[in-house]
Motif scaffolding. Structure first.
Motif, PDB file in Angstrom:
ATOM      1  N   PHE A   1       0.817  -1.207   0.000  1.00 34.52           N
ATOM      2  CA  PHE A   1       0.000   0.000   0.000  1.00 34.52           C
ATOM      3  C   PHE A   1       0.852   1.259   0.000  1.00 34.52           C
ATOM      4  CE2 PHE A   1      -2.692  -3.155   2.046  1.00 34.52           C
ATOM      5  CZ  PHE A   1      -3.912  -2.946   1.445  1.00 34.52           C
TER       6      PHE A   1
ATOM      7  N   ASN B   1      -5.570   8.480   2.967  1.00 35.51           N
ATOM      8  CA  ASN B   1      -5.554   7.908   1.629  1.00 35.51           C
ATOM      9  C   ASN B   1      -4.710   6.637   1.673  1.00 35.51           C
ATOM     10  OD1 ASN B   1      -5.875   7.589  -1.102  1.00 35.51           O
ATOM     11  ND2 ASN B   1      -4.523   9.264  -1.671  1.00 35.51           N
TER      12      ASN B   1
ATOM     13  N   ARG C   1      -3.960   3.455  -0.666  1.00 31.05           N
ATOM     14  CA  ARG C   1      -4.126   2.913  -2.025  1.00 31.05           C
ATOM     15  C   ARG C   1      -3.324   1.640  -2.199  1.00 31.05           C
ATOM     16  NH1 ARG C   1      -8.109   5.822  -4.845  1.00 31.05           N
ATOM     17  NH2 ARG C   1      -8.054   7.899  -3.956  1.00 31.05           N
TER      18      ARG C   1
ATOM     19  N   GLN D   1      -1.142  -0.917  -4.043  1.00 33.49           N
ATOM     20  CA  GLN D   1      -0.154  -0.884  -5.115  1.00 33.49           C
ATOM     21  C   GLN D   1      -0.068  -2.239  -5.805  1.00 33.49           C
ATOM     22  OE1 GLN D   1       1.649   2.110  -5.904  1.00 33.49           O
ATOM     23  NE2 GLN D   1      -0.092   2.737  -4.676  1.00 33.49           N
TER      24      GLN D   1
ATOM     25  N   ARG E   1      -6.886  -0.829  -7.202  1.00 38.28           N
ATOM     26  CA  ARG E   1      -6.006   0.343  -7.053  1.00 38.28           C
ATOM     27  C   ARG E   1      -6.799   1.641  -7.032  1.00 38.28           C
ATOM     28  NH1 ARG E   1      -1.356  -1.546 -11.256  1.00 38.28           N
ATOM     29  NH2 ARG E   1      -0.083  -2.718  -9.768  1.00 38.28           N
ATOM     30  N   ASN E   2      -7.955   1.656  -7.683  1.00 43.31           N
ATOM     31  CA  ASN E   2      -8.777   2.865  -7.744  1.00 43.31           C
ATOM     32  C   ASN E   2      -9.527   3.133  -6.444  1.00 43.31           C
ATOM     33  OD1 ASN E   2      -8.052   3.603 -10.360  1.00 43.31           O
ATOM     34  ND2 ASN E   2      -9.590   2.257 -11.255  1.00 43.31           N
TER      35      ASN E   2
ATOM     36  N   ASN F   1     -10.006   3.826  -2.478  1.00 41.69           N
ATOM     37  CA  ASN F   1      -9.287   4.379  -1.332  1.00 41.69           C
ATOM     38  C   ASN F   1      -9.762   3.618  -0.100  1.00 41.69           C
ATOM     39  OD1 ASN F   1      -8.016   5.782   0.684  1.00 41.69           O
ATOM     40  ND2 ASN F   1      -9.125   7.680   0.352  1.00 41.69           N
TER      41      ASN F   1
END
Length: 134
Positions: free
Chosen positions: A60, A70, A72, A74, A92-93, A95
């Protein structure tokens, strides 16, 4: 400043019966947060597989801006192999920090922070300056 063991204890203490404590353990590698995840597939919406789990290693990126966390994804690997590109891109899109930011226990705490950074295998948490200088 927290190491991985301290962060895992904090997660377990604040989310004792929730999904993070039950299904996620973190490790820190340099500036990357890695997590060993066991995600129940009976909670994955229309593709429900009760009693089955997606087990793997997640990486992440984490940041904090104006009290908004945030988190995300990876990469997510199962048995050393990344998920299919289309599924990985969809994940990945998302949050993953959005739900944490609306948690009534966590949101006020996040508002008191100016930043979160992972560096040298540590989570560095910066409080907002209570008495800013003019």
């Amino acid at each position: 400043e927290l190491n991985a063991d301290e962060a895992n204890q904090l997660i377990a203490g604040s989310d004792a019966s929730g999904p993070l404590a039950k299904h996620f353990r973190i490790r820190l590698d340099g500036s990357t947060l890695l997590g060993t995840a066991s995600i129940p597939l009976d909670e994955m919406g229309p593709i429900s597989l009760p009693g089955r789990f997606l087990n793997g290693e997640a990486a992440f990126a984490i940041s904090l801006s104006e009290g908004r966390l945030n988190v995300r994804l990876q990469d997510f690997k199962v048995q050393g192999k990344s998920l299919p590109p289309a599924l990985l891109e969809a994940m990945r899109n998302a949050n993953f920090g959005d739900k944490m930011g609306t948690d009534p226990k966590l949101a006020p705490w996040l508002e008191k922070l100016s930043g979160i950074e992972i560096r040298d295998g540590k989570i560095l948490i910066s409080p907002k300056n209570a008495n800013p200088q003019p």
